[in-house]
Write a protein that holds these residues in place. Structure first.
Motif, short mmCIF file in Angstrom:
data_model
loop_
_atom_site.label_atom_id
_atom_site.label_comp_id
_atom_site.label_asym_id
_atom_site.label_seq_id
_atom_site.Cartn_x
_atom_site.Cartn_y
_atom_site.Cartn_z
N GLY A 165 0.84 -1.19 0.00
CA GLY A 165 0.00 0.00 0.00
C GLY A 165 0.87 1.23 0.00
N HIS A 166 0.39 2.29 -0.62
CA HIS A 166 1.18 3.53 -0.64
C HIS A 166 0.27 4.73 -0.57
N TRP A 167 0.84 5.84 -0.17
CA TRP A 167 0.11 7.11 -0.07
C TRP A 167 1.08 8.24 -0.31
N GLY A 168 0.64 9.24 -1.05
CA GLY A 168 1.48 10.40 -1.34
C GLY A 168 1.69 10.64 -2.82
N ALA A 169 1.56 9.59 -3.64
CA ALA A 169 1.76 9.76 -5.09
C ALA A 169 0.77 10.74 -5.68
N GLN A 170 -0.44 10.79 -5.09
CA GLN A 170 -1.47 11.70 -5.62
C GLN A 170 -1.08 13.16 -5.43
N GLU A 171 -0.15 13.42 -4.50
CA GLU A 171 0.33 14.79 -4.30
C GLU A 171 1.32 15.19 -5.39
N VAL A 172 1.98 14.20 -5.98
CA VAL A 172 2.90 14.46 -7.08
C VAL A 172 2.12 14.64 -8.38
N ILE B 189 -3.46 -1.86 4.44
CA ILE B 189 -2.20 -1.09 4.50
C ILE B 189 -2.47 0.38 4.21
N VAL B 190 -3.27 0.66 3.19
CA VAL B 190 -3.57 2.05 2.84
C VAL B 190 -4.26 2.76 4.01
N ALA B 191 -5.20 2.07 4.66
CA ALA B 191 -5.88 2.66 5.82
C ALA B 191 -4.89 2.99 6.93
N GLU B 192 -3.94 2.10 7.14
CA GLU B 192 -2.91 2.34 8.17
C GLU B 192 -2.07 3.57 7.81
#
Length: 253
Positions: free
Chosen positions: A159-166, A219-222
Motif C-alpha cells: 500500500g502507498h500514499w502520497g503519489a497523488q500529491e505528485v 495497508i492504505v488505511a494504516e
C-alpha cells in the motif's frame, strides 16, 4: 530503511531506467519505505498494490528495486506502441495487456510463465486508476488472483500514499515543488493456500481477489490513519467508465 542489492541480471533497459528515472524520483520526492524486505529476495512472486496516480508505477518500481528485485509489470498495451517507450518496455521484459479484451489472456499466460521462471511480477489488481472519489482501493479484477492460484507463488500486498500529491489522477502537470513525501509499505503474503487446494471456480477466484484487495486496503488505511469504507467502490454499479479518464465526456455518446 533496509535496502537489498539487486542480484539479477539487469540488461540495458533496466540500467537506463535506473540511471535516468531513479535520480529524478530522488530529487522530486522524499520517501519512507516500510517492510520492503517482505518481498522475497529470490524466486517467483507477485507484488500487488493500489493504483491512484500515473506516477505510482515508477515509485513502486523504485520500492521493489530498492529491495533487491527487478519488477516485471503488466502494463497497458498502448504504452508499447510509443516508439521509444515501447522499445524500453519490451527490452525490460515488461508484459503488455490489452485491457477488457480476449487478448488479455496472453498477458495472463506471460505473467504465469514469468512467475514460474522466478521473476517478481507486479500487478495492479484494480486494473486502472481507482475511481473511488476519496482514492481508496476500489473493486479488484481477477487477474492477480488467477496468477496467484495458478503458480502458488507468494502474493505480497503493498500500500502507498502520497503519489497523488505528485500527480493527481488524470492531472496533466506534476507538482514537484515542494518535494512530496511518499510512504510505501509491504505486508505479509496474502493467505491463499486453502484456496489453492480447490478447483478454480469463479467463487474461489472472487474470494482470492477479495482477500488481495482487503490486504492492500488495510495497508492504505494504516498509512492514511483513517478507516476504509465498509464497501469498496464498484465502477459498474456507479456507472463509471472502466478505462480512461472517468471525468472526460468527449468519448461518450
Amino acid at each position: 530503511m533496509s535496502v537489498r542489492r539487486v542480484q539479477d541480471r539487469r540488461g540495458w533497459a533496466i540500467n537506463f531506467a535506473v540511471a535516468t528515472i531513479k535520480p529524478t524520483l530522488l530529487a522530486a520526492t522524499s520517501r519512507t519505505w516500510i517492510d520492503g524486505d517482505k518481498i522475497p529476495a529470490t524466486g517467483g512472486c507477485l507484488v500487488v498494490a493500489n493504483h491512484m496516480s500515473h506516477v505510482d508505477p515508477l515509485l513502486l518500481a523504485h520500492f521493489v528495486y530498492d529491495h533487491g528485485r527487478i519488477p516485471r509489470y503488466l502494463a497497458k498495451s498502448g504504452l508499447f506502441r510509443t516508439r521509444f517507450v515501447g522499445t524500453v518496455l519490451t527490452s525490460a521484459n515488461q508484459i503488455p495487456v490489452e485491457r477488457l479484451t480476449k487478448s488479455a489472456v496472453g498477458a495472463y499466460d506471460a505473467a504465469v510463465r514469468a512467475v514460474d521462471d522466478g521473476e517478481c511480477v507486479v500487478v495492479y489488481p484494480e486494473g486502472t486508476l481507482t475511481r473511488d472519489p476519496d482514492l481508496w482501493p476500489m473493486n479488484g479484477k481477477s487477474g492477480a488472483a488467477r496468477i496467484a492460484l495458478a503458480t502458488g507463488a507468494p502474493v505480497i500486498p503493498v500500500g502507498h500514499w502520497g503519489a497523488q500529491e505528485v500527480l493527481y489522477p488524470y492531472a496533466k502537470r506534476p507538482h514537484l515543488l515542494p518535494r512530496r513525501h511518499i510512504t510505501m509499505k509491504a505486508a505479509d503474503p496474502v493467505p491463499l493456500d486453502d484456496l489453492r487446494a480447490l478447483p478454480q471456480t469463479p467463487q474461489v477466484v472472487n474470494e482470492a481477489t477479495d482477500r488481495i484487495m482487503a490486504a492492500i486496503t488495510d495497508i492504505v488505511a494504516e498509512l492514511r490513519g483513517e478507516t476504509a469504507p465498509a464497501e469498496r467502490f464498484d465502477p459498474r454499479k456507479a456507472g463509471v467508465r472502466q478505462t480512461g479518464n472517468p471525468h472526460d465526456t468527449k468519448d461518450r455518446p
